[in-house]
Motif scaffolding. Structure first.
Motif, mmCIF file in Angstrom:
data_model
loop_
_atom_site.group_PDB
_atom_site.id
_atom_site.type_symbol
_atom_site.label_atom_id
_atom_site.label_comp_id
_atom_site.label_asym_id
_atom_site.label_seq_id
_atom_site.Cartn_x
_atom_site.Cartn_y
_atom_site.Cartn_z
ATOM 1 N N SER A 96 46.821 -88.315 -33.935
ATOM 2 C CA SER A 96 47.525 -87.533 -32.736
ATOM 3 C C SER A 96 48.121 -86.164 -33.229
ATOM 4 C CB SER A 96 48.647 -88.119 -31.822
ATOM 5 O OG SER A 96 48.297 -89.421 -31.406
ATOM 6 N N ASP A 97 47.961 -85.126 -32.718
ATOM 7 C CA ASP A 97 48.400 -83.751 -32.914
ATOM 8 C C ASP A 97 49.561 -83.713 -32.139
ATOM 9 O OD1 ASP A 97 46.298 -82.697 -34.990
ATOM 10 O OD2 ASP A 97 45.108 -82.301 -33.273
ATOM 11 N N LEU A 98 50.939 -83.644 -32.748
ATOM 12 C CA LEU A 98 52.357 -83.376 -32.315
ATOM 13 C C LEU A 98 52.448 -82.104 -31.789
ATOM 14 C CD1 LEU A 98 54.072 -86.393 -33.926
ATOM 15 C CD2 LEU A 98 52.476 -86.532 -32.003
ATOM 16 N N SER A 99 53.024 -81.634 -30.782
ATOM 17 C CA SER A 99 53.457 -80.262 -30.534
ATOM 18 C C SER A 99 54.577 -80.385 -29.284
ATOM 19 C CB SER A 99 51.990 -79.756 -29.730
ATOM 20 O OG SER A 99 51.679 -80.236 -28.634
ATOM 21 N N PHE A 100 55.036 -79.153 -29.102
ATOM 22 C CA PHE A 100 56.193 -79.126 -28.414
ATOM 23 C C PHE A 100 55.733 -78.786 -26.874
ATOM 24 C CE2 PHE A 100 58.402 -78.212 -32.088
ATOM 25 C CZ PHE A 100 59.588 -79.122 -32.157
ATOM 26 N N ARG A 101 56.358 -78.881 -25.936
ATOM 27 C CA ARG A 101 55.611 -78.685 -24.572
ATOM 28 C C ARG A 101 56.306 -77.506 -24.050
ATOM 29 N NH1 ARG A 101 59.149 -79.627 -20.669
ATOM 30 N NH2 ARG A 101 57.257 -79.437 -19.000
ATOM 31 N N VAL A 102 57.372 -76.849 -24.750
ATOM 32 C CA VAL A 102 58.220 -75.650 -24.281
ATOM 33 C C VAL A 102 58.101 -74.708 -25.554
ATOM 34 C CG1 VAL A 102 59.810 -76.745 -22.697
ATOM 35 C CG2 VAL A 102 60.298 -76.583 -25.303
ATOM 36 N N PRO A 103 58.286 -73.566 -25.346
ATOM 37 C CA PRO A 103 58.042 -72.436 -26.360
ATOM 38 C C PRO A 103 59.396 -72.516 -27.270
ATOM 39 C CG PRO A 103 58.187 -71.519 -24.474
ATOM 40 C CD PRO A 103 58.177 -72.731 -24.093
ATOM 41 N N GLY A 104 59.498 -71.877 -28.151
ATOM 42 C CA GLY A 104 60.787 -71.643 -29.094
ATOM 43 C C GLY A 104 60.687 -71.362 -30.401
ATOM 44 N N VAL A 153 56.349 -92.323 -41.033
ATOM 45 C CA VAL A 153 57.270 -92.022 -39.895
ATOM 46 C C VAL A 153 57.223 -93.306 -38.978
ATOM 47 C CG1 VAL A 153 56.766 -89.524 -39.689
ATOM 48 C CG2 VAL A 153 55.356 -91.292 -38.602
ATOM 49 N N ARG A 154 58.207 -93.610 -38.238
ATOM 50 C CA ARG A 154 58.398 -94.763 -37.317
ATOM 51 C C ARG A 154 58.441 -94.301 -35.950
ATOM 52 N NH1 ARG A 154 63.517 -93.658 -39.489
ATOM 53 N NH2 ARG A 154 65.071 -93.597 -37.902
ATOM 54 N N VAL A 155 58.090 -95.303 -35.174
ATOM 55 C CA VAL A 155 58.241 -94.758 -33.647
ATOM 56 C C VAL A 155 59.720 -94.217 -33.021
ATOM 57 C CG1 VAL A 155 58.022 -95.687 -31.222
ATOM 58 C CG2 VAL A 155 56.508 -96.548 -32.915
ATOM 59 N N GLY A 156 59.571 -92.947 -32.593
ATOM 60 C CA GLY A 156 60.869 -92.590 -32.116
ATOM 61 C C GLY A 156 61.691 -91.705 -33.095
ATOM 62 N N GLN A 157 61.156 -91.555 -34.182
ATOM 63 C CA GLN A 157 61.740 -90.897 -35.146
ATOM 64 C C GLN A 157 61.653 -89.295 -35.023
ATOM 65 O OE1 GLN A 157 60.381 -91.692 -39.258
ATOM 66 N NE2 GLN A 157 60.922 -89.505 -40.044
ATOM 67 N N PRO A 158 62.757 -88.389 -35.034
ATOM 68 C CA PRO A 158 62.768 -87.002 -34.767
ATOM 69 C C PRO A 158 62.003 -86.589 -35.967
ATOM 70 C CG PRO A 158 64.987 -87.986 -34.312
ATOM 71 C CD PRO A 158 64.172 -88.957 -34.680
ATOM 72 N N VAL A 159 60.985 -85.676 -35.550
ATOM 73 C CA VAL A 159 60.232 -84.953 -36.679
ATOM 74 C C VAL A 159 60.520 -83.448 -36.744
ATOM 75 C CG1 VAL A 159 58.718 -86.743 -37.178
ATOM 76 C CG2 VAL A 159 58.092 -84.998 -35.458
ATOM 77 N N ALA A 160 60.869 -82.875 -35.728
ATOM 78 C CA ALA A 160 60.976 -81.278 -35.692
ATOM 79 C C ALA A 160 61.913 -81.030 -34.483
ATOM 80 C CB ALA A 160 59.720 -80.770 -35.453
ATOM 81 N N MET A 161 62.529 -79.750 -34.638
ATOM 82 C CA MET A 161 63.594 -79.333 -33.422
ATOM 83 C C MET A 161 63.528 -77.913 -33.159
ATOM 84 S SD MET A 161 65.633 -82.051 -32.859
ATOM 85 C CE MET A 161 66.963 -81.243 -32.219
ATOM 86 N N LEU A 162 63.591 -77.578 -31.846
ATOM 87 C CA LEU A 162 63.692 -76.239 -31.762
ATOM 88 C C LEU A 162 65.117 -75.733 -31.439
ATOM 89 C CD1 LEU A 162 60.793 -75.921 -28.922
ATOM 90 C CD2 LEU A 162 60.658 -75.295 -31.218
ATOM 91 N N SER A 215 54.330 -71.986 -29.594
ATOM 92 C CA SER A 215 54.024 -72.074 -28.333
ATOM 93 C C SER A 215 53.592 -73.417 -28.050
ATOM 94 C CB SER A 215 52.636 -71.083 -28.246
ATOM 95 O OG SER A 215 52.643 -70.085 -28.694
ATOM 96 N N PRO A 216 53.682 -73.374 -26.485
ATOM 97 C CA PRO A 216 53.548 -74.875 -26.014
ATOM 98 C C PRO A 216 52.398 -75.156 -26.335
ATOM 99 C CG PRO A 216 54.443 -73.319 -24.262
ATOM 100 C CD PRO A 216 54.226 -72.532 -25.497
ATOM 101 N N GLY A 217 52.060 -76.545 -26.841
ATOM 102 C CA GLY A 217 50.661 -77.124 -27.168
ATOM 103 C C GLY A 217 50.221 -76.825 -28.569
ATOM 104 N N GLN A 218 50.918 -76.036 -29.206
ATOM 105 C CA GLN A 218 50.608 -75.540 -30.568
ATOM 106 C C GLN A 218 50.720 -76.805 -31.498
ATOM 107 O OE1 GLN A 218 52.706 -72.112 -32.231
ATOM 108 N NE2 GLN A 218 52.262 -72.891 -34.267
ATOM 109 N N ALA A 219 49.955 -77.576 -32.382
ATOM 110 C CA ALA A 219 49.945 -78.560 -33.244
ATOM 111 C C ALA A 219 50.820 -78.158 -34.306
ATOM 112 C CB ALA A 219 48.482 -78.768 -33.860
ATOM 113 N N ILE A 220 51.956 -79.203 -34.474
ATOM 114 C CA ILE A 220 52.934 -79.032 -35.497
ATOM 115 C C ILE A 220 52.497 -79.887 -36.602
ATOM 116 C CG2 ILE A 220 55.444 -79.173 -36.093
ATOM 117 C CD1 ILE A 220 54.526 -77.070 -34.219
#
Length: 359
Positions: free
Chosen positions: A64-72, A85-94, A180-185
Motif C-alpha cells: 500500500s502507498d500511504l498518503s494524507f487526505r488533506v494538504p499541509g 511497522v505495526r498496525v496503528g503505528q503513527p508514521v508521519a504528521m502534518l 498534497s492530498p493523495g501524494q504517496a509518502i
C-alpha cells in the motif's frame, strides 16, 4: 529384271538411337537419392508437463502507498526504508494548526446553534415563534454538527498511521515538505500476506494455464535451487497495449527474498489423454493454421517420410506444443521442409539420438 529379296530389317542408326529404331525398350532411370534428414524421438505425452515461461517481479500480495487526505506541511516522518511497522503505528504528521482552528470554529458553531434551538423550542410551545422558524433553527444545528464531524475528521487526518504490520518498502517525501492530498509518502507491505511473482504472459499462453498449477521460479539475485510456487490467480482481461495477461504465482518463503526482485517462472501446463501436449522442435512443424499443423514422421519399415496432422497449441520458448503424436515416434526435424509424403529419406547420424521430451 533383277529382283532383290529383303531378308531382315536393317538398322541404320548407331548407339541408343539404333536400339530404339529396332524396337528395343529404353533403359530404366536411376533411382533418386534419399533425402538426408535428422530426427528426434517423441516423448510419452503426459509423462511430465509442458511449461510456459515468463519473467516477472516479486511483490507482497498487499502493498500500500500511504498518503494524507488533506494538504499541509509534513512536520515529522518517523520511519525509513526497511523499518518494521505495526498496525496503528503513527508514521508521519502534518502541521495541525489550521485543522485545529477549523475544528474549534466548528465546535463554536454547534454550541451557538444548540442555544438557538433551545430558546426557540420554549417559544414555539407558547406560540411566540412560528413553527417554521423553529424548524429552520433545527436544520442549522444539524448542518453545524455535520461541519464539526468533517472538521474533526480532517484534524485526525493530519496523522498518518500504518494500516498493516509489515515493512516499509519505499519513502518518497521528507519532513518539511508541503504535501498534497493523495501524494504517496511511504509504501508498506503487509508481511502477513503471501509473496507473489506477477508474470505478464501472452493471452494465448495464459489461456493454457489453470489455477493451482505448479511453478518453478528462479531468482537471479538468489543462488541455489529454484523456488516452488503455485498459480494463485489468472487475470481476466488482457492489457490493451501489450496483449498480455497477468498471472500471479504464490511463492514459498525464503531468506533474502524481497519485493522488487526479478524472477523467471516456469509454469506447468497440465495435459492428459488425447489432449496431451508434447513440445517438439519448432523446425519440425511445417504448417500451422487454425489450431492444426503438419509434421513428417519416419516410417522405420520403409525409410519413408509420412505426413501427419497434429493439433497445434502455440509455442513455448523454442518449442512448438502439439498433440496427436504417438510416444516414441521418429519425428523429422532438419529436412522436414523439403520432404514429400512417401519420399525416401536417409537419417543423418547427428540427429538420430535426440529426444523430444516434455519438460
Amino acid at each position: 529384271m533383277i529382283r532383290i529379296k529383303l531378308l531382315a530389317p536393317v538398322c541404320v542408326m548407331a548407339g541408343a538411337g539404333a536400339l530404339a529404331s529396332c524396337g528395343q525398350a529404353p533403359s530404366a532411370a536411376a533411382p533418386a537419392e534419399p533425402l538426408p534428414v535428422e530426427i528426434v524421438r517423441v516423448g510419452a505425452a503426459g509423462a511430465s508437463d509442458a511449461v510456459v515461461r515468463g519473467v516477472g517481479s516479486i511483490a507482497w500480495q498487499r502493498e500500500s502507498d500511504l498518503s494524507f487526505r488533506v494538504p499541509g506541511i509534513m512536520t515529522a516522518l518517523s520511519v525509513d526504508i526497511g523499518d518494521k511497522v505495526r498496525v496503528g503505528q503513527p508514521v508521519a504528521m502534518l502541521d495541525a494548526t489550521d485543522a485545529a482552528a477549523r475544528l474549534r470554529q466548528a465546535n463554536a458553531d454547534v454550541e451557538r446553534a444548540e442555544r438557538v434551538v433551545t430558546r426557540q423550542a420554549a417559544l414555539a410551545e407558547t406560540g411566540a415563534v412560528a413553527r417554521a422558524q423553529y424548524q429552520d433553527a433545527q436544520t442549522i444545528l444539524a448542518q453545524a454538527r455535520a461541519a464539526r464531524d468533517a472538521a474533526s475528521f480532517d484534524s485526525r487526518s493530519t496523522r498518518l498511521v500504518s494500516p498493516v504490520s509489515g515493512v516499509v518498502l519505499a519513502r518518497s517525501a521528507q519532513a518539511g515538505e508541503v504535501v498534497s492530498p493523495g501524494q504517496a509518502i511511504i509504501r508498506v507491505a503487509d508481511e502477513a500476506s503471501p509473496l507473489l511473482i506477477r508474470v505478464p504472459l501472452p493471452d494465448r499462453e495464459a489461456a493454457r494455464i489453470r489455477p493451482g498449477a505448479e511453478a518453478r521460479v528462479t531468482i537471479d539475485a538468489l543462488p541455489g535451487a529454484p523456488l516452488a510456487g503455485r498459480v494463485r490467480r489468472i487475470g481476466r482481461q488482457a492489457d490493451a497495449r501489450t496483449g498480455t495477461v497477468m498471472v500471479e504465482i504464490a511463492l514459498a518463503r525464503r531468506a533474502g527474498l524481497e519485493s522488487g526482485m526479478i524472477g523467471t517462472a516456469e509454469i506447468a501446463i497440465s495435459s492428459t489423454g488425447a489432449e496431451a501436449l508434447v513440445p517438439i522442435p519448432a523446425e519440425a512443424l511445417i504448417e500451422a493454421r487454425d489450431g492444426h499443423g503438419t509434421v513428417f514422421l519416419l516410417d522405420p519399415k520403409t525409410s519413408q517420410a509420412r505426413k501427419r496432422t497434429v493439433r497445434f497449441a502455440g509455442f513455448s520458448g523454442e518449442d512448438a506444443l502439439v498433440a496427436g503424436l504417438p510416444a516414441g515416434a521418429a519425428l523429422i526435424t532438419s529436412g522436414a521442409g523439403y520432404a514429400l509424403d512417401g519420399q525416401s529419406v536417409r537419417v543423418a547420424a547427428s540427429g538420430a539420438g535426440q529426444q523430444a521430451a516434455i519438460r
